[in-house]
Design a protein around this motif. Structure first.
Motif, mmCIF file in Angstrom:
data_model
loop_
_atom_site.group_PDB
_atom_site.id
_atom_site.type_symbol
_atom_site.label_atom_id
_atom_site.label_comp_id
_atom_site.label_asym_id
_atom_site.label_seq_id
_atom_site.Cartn_x
_atom_site.Cartn_y
_atom_site.Cartn_z
ATOM 1 N N ASN A 103 0.840 -1.191 0.000
ATOM 2 C CA ASN A 103 0.000 0.000 0.000
ATOM 3 C C ASN A 103 0.879 1.247 0.000
ATOM 4 O OD1 ASN A 103 0.819 0.483 2.718
ATOM 5 N ND2 ASN A 103 -0.775 -0.937 3.409
ATOM 6 N N GLY A 104 0.243 2.397 0.061
ATOM 7 C CA GLY A 104 0.972 3.645 -0.043
ATOM 8 C C GLY A 104 2.007 3.852 1.037
ATOM 9 N N THR A 105 1.765 3.293 2.231
ATOM 10 C CA THR A 105 2.718 3.508 3.323
ATOM 11 C C THR A 105 4.000 2.709 3.148
ATOM 12 O OG1 THR A 105 1.711 1.726 4.639
ATOM 13 C CG2 THR A 105 0.801 3.949 4.904
ATOM 14 N N LEU A 106 3.974 1.687 2.277
ATOM 15 C CA LEU A 106 5.159 0.845 2.071
ATOM 16 C C LEU A 106 5.952 1.235 0.823
ATOM 17 C CD1 LEU A 106 3.647 -2.649 3.011
ATOM 18 C CD2 LEU A 106 4.998 -1.108 4.443
ATOM 19 N N ILE A 107 5.513 2.292 0.120
ATOM 20 C CA ILE A 107 6.228 2.760 -1.064
ATOM 21 C C ILE A 107 7.020 4.005 -0.675
ATOM 22 C CG2 ILE A 107 6.018 3.648 -3.411
ATOM 23 C CD1 ILE A 107 3.375 2.127 -3.638
ATOM 24 N N ALA A 108 8.317 3.939 -0.880
ATOM 25 C CA ALA A 108 9.167 5.078 -0.519
ATOM 26 C C ALA A 108 8.815 6.306 -1.347
ATOM 27 C CB ALA A 108 10.630 4.706 -0.711
ATOM 28 N N ASP A 109 9.018 7.475 -0.762
ATOM 29 C CA ASP A 109 8.798 8.719 -1.497
ATOM 30 C C ASP A 109 9.688 8.761 -2.731
ATOM 31 O OD1 ASP A 109 7.027 9.443 0.441
ATOM 32 O OD2 ASP A 109 8.424 10.768 1.514
ATOM 33 N N ASP A 110 9.122 9.256 -3.848
ATOM 34 C CA ASP A 110 9.859 9.403 -5.120
ATOM 35 C C ASP A 110 10.368 8.068 -5.652
ATOM 36 O OD1 ASP A 110 9.527 12.195 -4.919
ATOM 37 O OD2 ASP A 110 11.314 12.341 -3.655
ATOM 38 N N ALA A 111 9.681 6.987 -5.311
ATOM 39 C CA ALA A 111 10.171 5.671 -5.721
ATOM 40 C C ALA A 111 9.612 5.212 -7.053
ATOM 41 C CB ALA A 111 9.838 4.639 -4.639
ATOM 42 N N ILE A 112 8.462 5.714 -7.474
ATOM 43 C CA ILE A 112 7.824 5.241 -8.708
ATOM 44 C C ILE A 112 8.091 6.248 -9.814
ATOM 45 C CG2 ILE A 112 5.668 4.645 -9.831
ATOM 46 C CD1 ILE A 112 4.619 3.697 -7.176
ATOM 47 N N ASN A 113 8.789 5.806 -10.843
ATOM 48 C CA ASN A 113 9.111 6.647 -11.986
ATOM 49 C C ASN A 113 7.981 6.582 -13.001
ATOM 50 O OD1 ASN A 113 10.493 7.171 -14.779
ATOM 51 N ND2 ASN A 113 11.880 8.013 -13.240
ATOM 52 N N SER A 114 7.891 7.603 -13.869
ATOM 53 C CA SER A 114 6.808 7.648 -14.856
ATOM 54 C C SER A 114 6.853 6.481 -15.837
ATOM 55 C CB SER A 114 6.858 8.976 -15.623
ATOM 56 O OG SER A 114 8.089 9.111 -16.296
ATOM 57 N N GLU A 115 8.002 5.802 -15.966
ATOM 58 C CA GLU A 115 8.071 4.675 -16.889
ATOM 59 C C GLU A 115 7.197 3.508 -16.432
ATOM 60 O OE1 GLU A 115 11.699 1.957 -16.368
ATOM 61 O OE2 GLU A 115 12.432 3.891 -15.635
ATOM 62 N N HIS A 116 6.766 3.540 -15.171
ATOM 63 C CA HIS A 116 5.938 2.458 -14.649
ATOM 64 C C HIS A 116 4.453 2.761 -14.724
ATOM 65 C CE1 HIS A 116 9.459 0.328 -13.205
ATOM 66 N NE2 HIS A 116 9.883 1.449 -12.619
ATOM 67 N N TYR A 117 4.097 3.981 -15.209
ATOM 68 C CA TYR A 117 2.684 4.310 -15.332
ATOM 69 C C TYR A 117 2.074 3.513 -16.480
ATOM 70 C CZ TYR A 117 3.861 8.479 -12.549
ATOM 71 O OH TYR A 117 4.303 9.330 -11.578
ATOM 72 N N THR A 118 0.834 3.118 -16.327
ATOM 73 C CA THR A 118 0.090 2.487 -17.419
ATOM 74 C C THR A 118 -0.284 3.548 -18.442
ATOM 75 O OG1 THR A 118 -0.822 0.850 -15.899
ATOM 76 C CG2 THR A 118 -1.961 1.147 -18.004
ATOM 77 N N ASP A 119 -0.103 3.235 -19.733
ATOM 78 C CA ASP A 119 -0.462 4.183 -20.777
ATOM 79 C C ASP A 119 -1.914 4.624 -20.616
ATOM 80 O OD1 ASP A 119 2.046 4.023 -21.826
ATOM 81 O OD2 ASP A 119 1.509 2.654 -23.467
ATOM 82 N N GLY A 120 -2.122 5.935 -20.656
ATOM 83 C CA GLY A 120 -3.470 6.478 -20.551
ATOM 84 C C GLY A 120 -3.995 6.581 -19.136
ATOM 85 N N SER A 121 -3.180 6.253 -18.145
ATOM 86 C CA SER A 121 -3.665 6.278 -16.767
ATOM 87 C C SER A 121 -3.792 7.688 -16.207
ATOM 88 C CB SER A 121 -2.738 5.453 -15.864
ATOM 89 O OG SER A 121 -1.431 6.018 -15.836
ATOM 90 N N ILE A 122 -3.035 8.652 -16.757
ATOM 91 C CA ILE A 122 -3.147 10.037 -16.302
ATOM 92 C C ILE A 122 -4.187 10.731 -17.165
ATOM 93 C CG2 ILE A 122 -1.938 12.183 -15.814
ATOM 94 C CD1 ILE A 122 -1.032 9.807 -14.137
ATOM 95 N N ASP A 123 -5.441 10.742 -16.727
ATOM 96 C CA ASP A 123 -6.514 11.387 -17.477
ATOM 97 C C ASP A 123 -6.835 12.750 -16.864
ATOM 98 O OD1 ASP A 123 -7.861 10.753 -15.154
ATOM 99 O OD2 ASP A 123 -8.901 9.029 -16.028
ATOM 100 N N THR A 124 -7.772 13.447 -17.474
ATOM 101 C CA THR A 124 -8.071 14.808 -17.026
ATOM 102 C C THR A 124 -8.620 14.837 -15.601
ATOM 103 O OG1 THR A 124 -10.231 14.635 -18.114
ATOM 104 C CG2 THR A 124 -8.461 15.686 -19.365
ATOM 105 N N ALA A 125 -9.268 13.725 -15.182
ATOM 106 C CA ALA A 125 -9.818 13.692 -13.824
ATOM 107 C C ALA A 125 -8.728 13.674 -12.763
ATOM 108 C CB ALA A 125 -10.718 12.467 -13.662
ATOM 109 N N HIS A 126 -7.501 13.264 -13.147
ATOM 110 C CA HIS A 126 -6.413 13.170 -12.187
ATOM 111 C C HIS A 126 -5.403 14.316 -12.313
ATOM 112 C CE1 HIS A 126 -8.030 9.060 -12.151
ATOM 113 N NE2 HIS A 126 -7.600 9.033 -10.888
ATOM 114 N N ILE A 127 -5.752 15.344 -13.089
ATOM 115 C CA ILE A 127 -4.921 16.543 -13.181
ATOM 116 C C ILE A 127 -5.554 17.616 -12.305
ATOM 117 C CG2 ILE A 127 -3.992 18.336 -14.684
ATOM 118 C CD1 ILE A 127 -4.112 16.333 -16.977
ATOM 119 N N GLY A 128 -4.802 18.132 -11.364
ATOM 120 C CA GLY A 128 -5.329 19.126 -10.441
ATOM 121 C C GLY A 128 -5.711 20.417 -11.140
#
Length: 210
Positions: free
Chosen positions: A10-35
């Motif tokens: 879960n989120g508490t077990l993932i170190a800060d700045d540990a996930i790079n954008s290369e691991h994102y699923t294509d299309g996962s960043i949609d307009t609903a997730h942009i602040g």
């Protein structure tokens, strides 16, 4: 990975700045997730802004002596002064018919200057509707914007006047949707023109996509 149970990380077990954008699923960043307000102008290079802007004019005076609806069909040129340069592909013209380079919503602004003088004669009781007409089938034209000029003087004095007429044209088809400008006349007029100055001017600005 076979020894990690489902949903164990879960989120508490993932170190800060540990996930790079290369691991994102294509299309996962949609307009609903942009602040809100997160996409700034610096991050929008090449997107938005004016993609088409063009200016045309007539190069010489033209006497229109016929009454009724008359189109301006000759002496058109793009502004060729060194200070002007179109944005984008630009509008094309043939015998007074203007065609668009791409679909979109175009603001058309026509600013003609006319006089009631023809040679040495001043026409009296002149009224002029300055018109923008469009077609959606590359054949039949209908008036979509008008402005009115009047020279109502029985003595026939010499007058000059101008008007601004605008129309927002939704160009969904560049083959069939076109525009031309003209007048509806109760008496003849002379349209002013100049090859160096925007006197009888026509401006096209693409404001957005269709």
């Amino acid at each position: 990975t076979g020894g990690i149970t489902a949903d164990a990380i879960n989120g508490t077990l993932i170190a800060d700045d540990a996930i790079n954008s290369e691991h994102y699923t294509d299309g996962s960043i949609d307009t609903a997730h942009i602040g809100d307000d997160q996409v700034t102008a610096d991050k929008a290079t090449g997107v938005g802004g004016i993609t088409e802007y063009d200016q045309w004019r007539t190069t010489a005076d033209e006497d229109i002596s016929s009454t009724g609806r008359q189109y301006v069909t000759s002496n058109w040129e793009r502004d060729d002064n060194g200070e002007f340069d179109k944005i984008g592909t630009g509008i094309s013209e043939s015998s007074g018919v203007f065609s668009f380079p791409s679909t979109g919503k175009y603001l058309i602004t026509w600013n003609p200057v006319v006089t009631n003088r023809s040679g040495s004669t001043n026409r009296s009781h002149v009224y002029v509707f300055c018109e923008i007409s469009v077609t959606t089938n590359n054949s039949d034209y209908g008036v979509r914007a008008q402005s009115l000029l009047c020279f109502d003087d029985a003595a026939g004095a010499e007058y000059y006047s101008s008007a601004t007429t605008q129309f927002l044209f939704d160009v969904t088809d560049t083959s069939n949707r076109k525009v031309k400008v003209g007048f509806y006349l109760g008496n003849g007029v002379t349209v002013q023109g100049d090859t160096n100055v925007q006197v009888n001017s026509l401006t096209f600005q693409k404001l957005g996509d269709t």
